[in-house]
Design an enzyme around this catalytic site. Structure first.
Site, PDB file in Angstrom:
ATOM      1  N   ASP A   1       0.886  -1.183   0.081  1.00  0.00           N
ATOM      2  CA  ASP A   1      -0.019   0.003  -0.121  1.00  0.00           C
ATOM      3  C   ASP A   1       0.844   1.160   0.072  1.00  0.00           C
ATOM      4  O   ASP A   1       1.913   1.431   0.656  1.00  0.00           O
ATOM      5  CB  ASP A   1      -0.818   0.007   1.234  1.00  0.00           C
TER       6      ASP A   1
ATOM      7  N   VAL B   1       3.438   3.012  -1.709  1.00  0.00           N
ATOM      8  CA  VAL B   1       4.705   2.797  -1.570  1.00  0.00           C
ATOM      9  C   VAL B   1       5.360   4.368  -1.691  1.00  0.00           C
ATOM     10  O   VAL B   1       6.587   4.589  -1.063  1.00  0.00           O
ATOM     11  CB  VAL B   1       5.407   1.911  -2.868  1.00  0.00           C
TER      12      VAL B   1
ATOM     13  N   GLU C   1       1.318  -0.135  -4.924  1.00  0.00           N
ATOM     14  CA  GLU C   1       0.636   0.822  -5.070  1.00  0.00           C
ATOM     15  C   GLU C   1       1.429   2.097  -5.095  1.00  0.00           C
ATOM     16  O   GLU C   1       2.042   2.639  -3.996  1.00  0.00           O
ATOM     17  CB  GLU C   1      -0.402   0.969  -4.203  1.00  0.00           C
TER      18      GLU C   1
ATOM     19  N   ASP D   1     -10.187   1.605  -3.772  1.00  0.00           N
ATOM     20  CA  ASP D   1      -9.864   3.098  -3.445  1.00  0.00           C
ATOM     21  C   ASP D   1     -10.844   3.765  -4.216  1.00  0.00           C
ATOM     22  O   ASP D   1     -11.417   4.984  -3.923  1.00  0.00           O
ATOM     23  CB  ASP D   1      -8.505   3.385  -3.834  1.00  0.00           C
ATOM     24  N   GLN D   2     -10.859   3.662  -5.579  1.00  0.00           N
ATOM     25  CA  GLN D   2     -11.524   4.389  -6.654  1.00  0.00           C
ATOM     26  C   GLN D   2     -13.107   4.239  -6.519  1.00  0.00           C
ATOM     27  O   GLN D   2     -13.833   5.294  -6.842  1.00  0.00           O
ATOM     28  CB  GLN D   2     -11.276   4.153  -7.860  1.00  0.00           C
ATOM     29  N   VAL D   3     -13.669   3.023  -5.741  1.00  0.00           N
ATOM     30  CA  VAL D   3     -14.975   3.216  -5.288  1.00  0.00           C
ATOM     31  C   VAL D   3     -15.192   3.797  -4.135  1.00  0.00           C
ATOM     32  O   VAL D   3     -15.940   4.662  -4.088  1.00  0.00           O
ATOM     33  CB  VAL D   3     -15.623   1.578  -5.369  1.00  0.00           C
ATOM     34  N   GLY D   4     -14.356   3.316  -2.973  1.00  0.00           N
ATOM     35  CA  GLY D   4     -14.781   3.701  -1.829  1.00  0.00           C
ATOM     36  C   GLY D   4     -14.133   5.221  -1.539  1.00  0.00           C
ATOM     37  O   GLY D   4     -14.882   5.700  -0.365  1.00  0.00           O
TER      38      GLY D   4
END
Length: 611
Positions: free
Chosen positions: A264, A266, A301, A395-398
């Site tokens: 997560d 980086v 990421e 990420d992109q949804v939440g």
């Protein structure tokens, strides 16, 4: 070259009932082990590197313990393997040998072979457990998934959390199941030909139950992160911190047989050392590969278009095998939805999606309006198989205020178009759980903190975070149990649209697995044509003269005509507008002669093989 030995912290129990307790506390004058059930303490001995340890006989799995620091109070173990009473309670000894794997034939999987499925343990199944994941593995195998990526499972406060607020990196979340349940999941997946990737958080630790500062300088004030104190990778006493997280990575990959880690954020591994932490980690994992004879993968990421992180160490890089590329998602999502607020202000044009297909990164040195500076460097020397692309993820949804999925933002035809855009790309595809059948339930942020001040801060922080994306409305309360319950998958795969979308995903994944042109990831195997009128995006995927494909994506809401250049003829393999896929009906010819015209329905994707 001699492999580096990383000290294994925590309580390590051997088969004879002898347990070694070891903790790093370099600035403490005295550390004792407390066994509360026996109400006895044992003094620990310090070594030159700041590790305190004691070895005791007749210890059983489940034995509770604390550490007492300078006689000032009891604390759980930072390297606890089990927190049966939550983040504030005692740690518990576990038996690492209390499970027998049956996956000896499994040798791991290269990243380029992966079709990844990201899931959250608590919301993936009705049970919300690791056993619940096991029960759904056959469905994922039938879909064509070759790797599952599990969002973080490190112990967090309460029973509801995305996982990025974990505070015990070595401990499995107690509400998800036992250590053996995770091992059973990995074993079952391997026996079905499915790799397992675990999402880990080495850029910060969650706030509640975080007693790391009591032990030593795990954090530094040299840097700032959006999530709390930066981990100390390059300040005084950082050697023990680096060793702690590398030992954690090796535990998951070795003891649990996990195939890879998704790292997560980086970009928030702040480290100015000559040997960057990422490079030290990749070297340690490579040494583990050599010892165990099984492939291990590290995927970062990374909010930096910096190819150094995924360049081999031998070529001057840090050695990660792969990287998430958010910009592919941003370019596709922004164009399909018309959203250009927040970080989407850098996107919106179809030409930027074409640039992603060509370069992997969209920004390779151009000016970014959102960042207010030039950004990125072209990864010209790296194959497409090092880039993980997606049209949705947690990420992109939440990170949307309401946690809406793409299925609630665009029409059905656009969902099939997006699926084709991803699965026919040269990148490693990642699906977010439920995407394959058009799940409508949202996936907003949720947590179950107990500290009242922290609860209030999180609620306010989420509101501020959404300011750039929403002018009005109110985010669901992340602490409410109903917010978590609403995020559980419905598994509604029977309604006509959902069943059709699922069949479409299966077909496209099957096509990807069987056509050499779609399995070839070198840069000379893909050609991106100039975008036509901001409507048509055309790709060619080629393995050799015997297997070459033409992919035409129509992002317009009107019919469009494409005139292929050259003297080739084409035979159609897939048309998302076909009645078979619950579309409006195909109007493109099954066979197109040289010099012919291909006509596409609105919001549709077509694949032809070249004759």
């Amino acid at each position: 070259m001699t492999a580096t030995i990383y000290i294994q912290p925590g309580a390590v129990l051997n088969a004879n009932g002898v347990c070694r307790f070891r903790v790093w506390a370099p600035l403490r004058n005295k550390v004792s082990l407390l066994l509360p059930e026996q109400n006895v303490t044992h003094e620990m001995q310090r070594d030159a590197d700041g590790y305190w340890s004691v070895t005791l006989p007749n210890i059983k799995a489940g034995t509770l313990y604390y550490y007492i620091l300078d006689d000032e109070g009891k604390r759980p173990d930072p390297a606890s393997r089990h927190q049966p009473e939550g983040v504030h309670g005692p740690s518990a000894v576990t038996d690492p040998n209390d499970f027998t794997f049956t996956d000896d034939q499994w040798k791991g999987m290269d990243l380029e072979q992966m079709i990844i499925y990201e899931l959250h343990t608590g919301t993936f199944s009705p049970e919300g457990t690791l056993q619940g994941i096991i029960s759904r593995l056959p469905a994922l195998q039938e879909l064509g998934i070759t790797a599952i990526e599990i969002m973080p499972v490190a112990q967090f406060p309460g029973s509801r959390n995305w996982g990025y607020d974990g505070v015990y990196p070595f401990a499995l979340q107690n509400s998800y199941g036992s250590i053996n349940d995770l091992k059973k999941l990995v074993d079952a997946a391997h026996n079905m030909g499915i790799a397992v990737i675990l999402d880990v958080v080495y850029n910060h630790q969650g706030p509640e139950g975080n007693y790391f500062n009591d032990y030593g300088p795990y954090f530094t004030d040299k840097y700032k992160t959006p999530w709390g104190q930066a981990i100390n990778y390059d300040d005084a006493w950082s050697d023990g911190v680096r060793s702690f997280y590398i030992a954690n990575a090796l535990m998951w990959l070795d003891e649990f047989h996990i195939d890879g880690l998704r790292l997560d954020a980086v970009h928030a591994y702040w480290d100015s050392s000559a040997l960057h932490f990422v490079q030290e980690l990749t070297t340690a994992v490579h040494e583990l590969e050599q010892r165990c004879g099984k492939k291990k993968i590290l995927i970062g990421e990374l909010d930096l278009n910096n190819p150094r992180y995924i360049t081999p160490v031998a070529n001057g890089g840090y050695g990660l095998q792969g990287q998430w590329i958010d910009e592919f998602h941003h370019a596709l999502h922004s164009h399909l939805t018309g959203e250009t607020n927040g970080y989407y202000e850098d996107f919106g044009k179809l030409e930027l999606l074409a640039r992603s297909y060509a370069d992997a990164y969209v920004y390779t040195g151009q000016y970014s309006a959102h960042r207010k500076r030039k950004f990125g460097l072209a990864p010209e020397h790296l194959p497409y198989s090092q880039f993980v692309a997606f049209i949705q993820n947690h990420d992109q949804v939440g990170n949307r205020m309401l946690g809406e999925r793409l299925s609630t933002l665009v029409p059905f035809e656009a969902l099939k178009l997006a699926a084709a855009a991803l699965l026919l790309s040269p990148f490693v595809p990642l699906l977010f759980m439920g995407e394959e059948y058009g799940e409508k339930n949202p996936f907003p942020f949720f947590a179950s903190f107990e500290d009242p001040e922290l609860v209030s801060a999180v609620r306010e922080g989420r509101k501020k975070e959404f300011a750039a994306f929403h002018a009005a409305g109110e985010a669901p309360d992340p602490m409410a149990p109903g917010t978590f319950d609403a995020a559980k998958l419905s598994w509604d795969t029977k309604t006509p649209e959902n069943a059709t979308l699922l069949a479409c995903y299966r077909y496209l994944i099957g096509l990807r697995k069987t056509r050499p042109a779609l399995k070839y990831h070198e840069r000379n195997g893909s050609k991106v044509h100039p975008v036509i009128n901001e409507r048509l995006l055309v790709l060619e995927r080629e393995y050799d003269a015997q297997d070459a494909l033409l992919i035409v994506l129509n992002f317009s809401k009107e019919q469009e005509a494409y005139h292929p250049a050259g003297l080739k003829a084409y035979h159609k393999l897939f048309d998302s507008a076909h009645l078979q896929w619950n579309g409006p009906g195909a109007i493109a010819q099954d066979d197109v002669p040289a010099g012919g015209v291909i006509t596409l329905q609105p919001l549709s994707a077509i694949v032809y093989e070249m004759k």
